[in-house]
Design a protein around this motif. Structure first.
Motif, mmCIF file in Angstrom:
data_model
loop_
_atom_site.group_PDB
_atom_site.id
_atom_site.type_symbol
_atom_site.label_atom_id
_atom_site.label_comp_id
_atom_site.label_asym_id
_atom_site.label_seq_id
_atom_site.Cartn_x
_atom_site.Cartn_y
_atom_site.Cartn_z
ATOM 1 N N VAL A 94 6.421 5.589 -3.779
ATOM 2 C CA VAL A 94 7.747 5.370 -4.355
ATOM 3 C C VAL A 94 7.716 5.497 -5.876
ATOM 4 O O VAL A 94 8.688 5.951 -6.492
ATOM 5 C CB VAL A 94 8.326 4.001 -3.929
ATOM 6 N N THR A 95 6.596 5.121 -6.504
ATOM 7 C CA THR A 95 6.491 5.301 -7.960
ATOM 8 C C THR A 95 6.539 6.784 -8.308
ATOM 9 O O THR A 95 7.253 7.199 -9.230
ATOM 10 C CB THR A 95 5.185 4.671 -8.489
ATOM 11 N N ALA A 96 5.798 7.589 -7.545
ATOM 12 C CA ALA A 96 5.823 9.038 -7.768
ATOM 13 C C ALA A 96 7.204 9.618 -7.464
ATOM 14 O O ALA A 96 7.696 10.505 -8.183
ATOM 15 C CB ALA A 96 4.768 9.722 -6.904
ATOM 16 N N ALA A 97 7.859 9.113 -6.417
ATOM 17 C CA ALA A 97 9.192 9.608 -6.051
ATOM 18 C C ALA A 97 10.215 9.319 -7.145
ATOM 19 O O ALA A 97 10.980 10.207 -7.547
ATOM 20 C CB ALA A 97 9.628 8.972 -4.733
ATOM 21 N N LEU A 98 10.235 8.080 -7.632
ATOM 22 C CA LEU A 98 11.197 7.714 -8.673
ATOM 23 C C LEU A 98 10.902 8.451 -9.975
ATOM 24 O O LEU A 98 11.828 8.881 -10.682
ATOM 25 C CB LEU A 98 11.177 6.201 -8.896
ATOM 26 N N ALA B 78 11.684 10.116 1.089
ATOM 27 C CA ALA B 78 11.769 10.091 2.551
ATOM 28 C C ALA B 78 10.452 9.599 3.154
ATOM 29 O O ALA B 78 10.445 8.819 4.118
ATOM 30 C CB ALA B 78 12.106 11.496 3.065
ATOM 31 N N ALA B 79 9.347 10.039 2.572
ATOM 32 C CA ALA B 79 8.038 9.585 3.049
ATOM 33 C C ALA B 79 7.880 8.077 2.842
ATOM 34 O O ALA B 79 7.298 7.372 3.688
ATOM 35 C CB ALA B 79 6.925 10.336 2.320
ATOM 36 N N PHE B 80 8.410 7.566 1.739
ATOM 37 C CA PHE B 80 8.341 6.131 1.455
ATOM 38 C C PHE B 80 9.069 5.325 2.535
ATOM 39 O O PHE B 80 8.576 4.285 2.986
ATOM 40 C CB PHE B 80 8.941 5.860 0.076
ATOM 41 N N VAL B 81 10.241 5.815 2.948
ATOM 42 C CA VAL B 81 10.993 5.115 3.998
ATOM 43 C C VAL B 81 10.172 5.043 5.283
ATOM 44 O O VAL B 81 10.113 3.992 5.947
ATOM 45 C CB VAL B 81 12.349 5.818 4.254
ATOM 46 N N GLU C 96 7.380 2.473 4.907
ATOM 47 C CA GLU C 96 7.845 1.086 4.932
ATOM 48 C C GLU C 96 8.145 0.577 6.338
ATOM 49 O O GLU C 96 8.160 -0.624 6.577
ATOM 50 C CB GLU C 96 9.087 0.929 4.045
ATOM 51 N N THR C 97 8.384 1.492 7.270
ATOM 52 C CA THR C 97 8.626 1.071 8.658
ATOM 53 C C THR C 97 7.319 0.814 9.415
ATOM 54 O O THR C 97 7.342 0.262 10.517
ATOM 55 C CB THR C 97 9.434 2.148 9.420
ATOM 56 N N ARG C 98 6.184 1.187 8.813
ATOM 57 C CA ARG C 98 4.919 1.139 9.553
ATOM 58 C C ARG C 98 3.890 0.180 8.965
ATOM 59 O O ARG C 98 2.921 -0.157 9.659
ATOM 60 C CB ARG C 98 4.318 2.543 9.624
ATOM 61 N N VAL C 99 4.033 -0.229 7.704
ATOM 62 C CA VAL C 99 3.016 -1.102 7.108
ATOM 63 C C VAL C 99 3.353 -2.559 7.383
ATOM 64 O O VAL C 99 4.515 -2.931 7.598
ATOM 65 C CB VAL C 99 2.901 -0.865 5.581
ATOM 66 N N ALA C 100 2.341 -3.392 7.372
ATOM 67 C CA ALA C 100 2.520 -4.819 7.700
ATOM 68 C C ALA C 100 3.222 -5.576 6.590
ATOM 69 O O ALA C 100 4.010 -6.496 6.843
ATOM 70 C CB ALA C 100 1.156 -5.442 7.984
ATOM 71 N N HIS C 101 2.953 -5.215 5.329
ATOM 72 C CA HIS C 101 3.537 -5.921 4.188
ATOM 73 C C HIS C 101 4.214 -4.901 3.268
ATOM 74 O O HIS C 101 3.671 -4.518 2.230
ATOM 75 C CB HIS C 101 2.467 -6.700 3.422
ATOM 76 N N LEU D 51 6.369 -2.810 0.552
ATOM 77 C CA LEU D 51 6.814 -3.041 -0.819
ATOM 78 C C LEU D 51 8.309 -3.360 -0.850
ATOM 79 O O LEU D 51 8.742 -4.284 -1.544
ATOM 80 C CB LEU D 51 6.527 -1.790 -1.666
ATOM 81 N N LEU D 52 9.093 -2.588 -0.084
ATOM 82 C CA LEU D 52 10.536 -2.806 0.012
ATOM 83 C C LEU D 52 10.901 -2.950 1.486
ATOM 84 O O LEU D 52 11.140 -1.954 2.174
ATOM 85 C CB LEU D 52 11.309 -1.625 -0.608
ATOM 86 N N PRO D 53 10.941 -4.178 2.002
ATOM 87 C CA PRO D 53 11.366 -4.346 3.400
ATOM 88 C C PRO D 53 12.757 -3.735 3.593
ATOM 89 O O PRO D 53 13.692 -4.026 2.834
ATOM 90 C CB PRO D 53 11.403 -5.873 3.552
#
Length: 499
Positions: A223-227, A259-262, A265-270, A272-274
């Motif tokens: 997400v840092t690279a995306a923004l 899009a990759a960030f979204v 975020e659906t697959r990691v346990a913790h 960054l942006l629920p």
């Protein structure tokens, strides 16, 4: 006790309340947070007026000049989500204090800069520490004010600071540049930071946790690279074109990474942006409101500043003073609408009407000309813009953190700042390109005498104002469709639905 738009949100944990002591100290906490927020927001514009003087002093080119502004925007915009999550993991007080000290240090380096590279490095440093400071301030506000009426007033005041900071930055930049030296637009942050730091040490409760912090490394990197790609792409478009290969590469790359960030975020346990933070209709609508306002507001500050200085002949200080009625109107609406109007009519109506009032003010500005006056054409528009944007902005700030879990307050707050920053980057690039095209089209079929050239500038301003008007109208429609009309619930009981 719940003070959110949705019933069932947990009460803030007592370990990180953001306050210590009596009820009255909350308002001193608000003052501390407001000073910090003002410092971060006005730094987006305070440097603009000082740039010509800095350029003469340090000897850098017109092509390099944009990096003094873009360096701050890139660091700030791309790191905000990380900064918000760090405040959740390591404590808002700790993050806030580190952000203050770092921002002050970077400002001192910038004020003492002996080269262009040193100045840009300092601006990047300001952006990095601003990305820690801004979400920590808003999340501290969220967990400090939990009683409904107090919360409305506090968010109103905070929203007024956030909205008016850009205009105040123009005035402060003009005053410091004209009366002192361009370096003081950097050094002045040391005073802001010192006041906020003393207040933070004395008033903010220390963070206590028994949990080991966990950070979503893949999500953070992506997400840092995306923004970064999105903000840089729009900044590059402003100075080149929308079809420039570099512009397209960064914009498309940023969108793909987002899009990759979204997916991540659906697959990691913790995460960054629920995703629960942005998928809630109230919070999602609030983020969109701030994003759309960011696009349109830059038309006010950028092109109206050009108009008053280049067409009306105002000095930098006089230009800054001319914006004060807008600031006053914004303060009035921000401090009254959340507590008096919002509980009666609901956020959907407040935000939609706020957008329409702002659109009316922007449409008024389309009537400016070479011989129009401030009182007849600029002043009424600024008052309408202040009233509309102030009410909608303060309501959006409150809605964006409504119903969030205590441990998500930082990243939800960061989304507000990210929305405003990315919206501002898009607005600056989009409207600058439109304005330049309008001026070129006007001159294409006319003899280029001084009067025609002056009128082409007016055409560029009014065209950008018409586009900003349309953007605000679209914002009103989106808000009316998307936002639920649930007002903040009383401390005990069901949410109130306004029909």
């Amino acid at each position: 006790m719940t003070t959110t738009f949705d019933r069932g949100a947990p009460a803030p944990a007592k370990s990180d309340q953001g306050r210590r002591g009596s009820h009255a100290l909350r308002w001193w906490v608000l003052a501390v947070l407001g000073v910090a927020q003002l410092m971060v927001v006005l730094d987006a514009t305070v440097v603009n007026i000082a740039l010509p003087a800095a350029q003469r002093d340090l000897g850098f080119s017109d092509g390099d000049r944009q990096w003094v502004v873009t360096g701050y925007a890139l660091a700030f915009g791309s790191l905000l989500l990380l900064g918000g999550r760090l405040s959740d993991l390591f404590g808002r007080r700790n993050t806030f204090i580190i952000g203050l000290i770092g921002f002050a240090g970077a400002s001192a380096v910038g004020g003492a800069a002996t080269s262009f590279e040193m100045l840009v490095a300092a601006r990047v440093g300001q952006g990095v520490f601003g990305a820690l400071l801004a979400p920590a301030a808003l999340s501290l506000l969220t967990v400090t004010f939990t009683e409904p009426s107090e919360r409305a007033k506090a968010f109103g005041i905070f929203g007024a600071v956030a909205g008016a900071g850009g205009a105040i930055g123009l005035l402060l930049g003009g005053m410091l540049t004209e009366w002192a030296n361009w370096r003081w637009v950097m050094f002045v942050n040391l005073a802001f930071a010192a006041v906020a730091l003393v207040g933070a040490v004395l008033l903010l409760a220390k963070h206590v946790t028994n949990e080991r912090p966990r950070l979503d490394i893949p999500g953070t990197v992506v997400v840092t690279a995306a923004l970064f790609g999105i903000v840089y792409g729009f900044s590059h478009a402003e100075s080149t074109s929308w079809t420039n290969p570099v512009t397209l590469a960064f914009l498309i790359g940023g969108a793909v990474l987002l899009a990759a960030f979204v997916v991540i975020e659906t697959r990691v346990a913790h995460p960054l942006l629920p995703l629960r933070i942005v998928l809630d209709r109230t919070r999602g609508g609030s983020f969109l409101t701030v994003f759309i306002m960011g696009i349109g507001m830059f038309a006010i500050f950028l092109f109206l500043t050009y108009y008053m200085q280049l067409s009306m002949g105002y000095s930098p200080i006089k230009t800054g003073l001319a914006f004060l009625p807008m600031v006053a109107a914004m303060v009035v609406s921000s401090t009254t609408v959340p507590s008096l109007v919002l509980p009666k009519v609901g956020p959907k109506i407040v935000m939609s009407v706020g957008f329409l009032v702002a659109a009316g003010g922007m449409a008024w500005l389309t009537q400016i000309g070479l011989d129009t006056g401030y009182v007849s054409h600029v002043l009424p528009a600024l008052i309408l813009l202040g009233l509309g944007l102030g009410g909608a902005m303060s309501t959006a700030f409150q809605g964006a953190t409504a119903g969030v879990h205590h441990e998500d307050a930082g990243v939800a707050s960061a989304m507000i700042n990210t929305s405003q920053q990315v919206g501002g980057s898009i607005g600056t690039a989009l409207l600058s390109t439109i304005a330049a095209s309008a001026a070129t089209d006007y001159l294409a079929s006319r003899a280029q005498d001084p009067l025609t050239v002056a009128q082409s500038a007016i055409e560029s301003y009014t065209t950008s104002f018409w586009w900003a008007t349309a953007i605000f109208v679209v914002g009103a429609v989106i808000t009316a469709v998307l936002m639920p009309n649930t007002v903040p619930a009383p401390s005990e009981g069901e949410p109130v639905i306004v029909h």
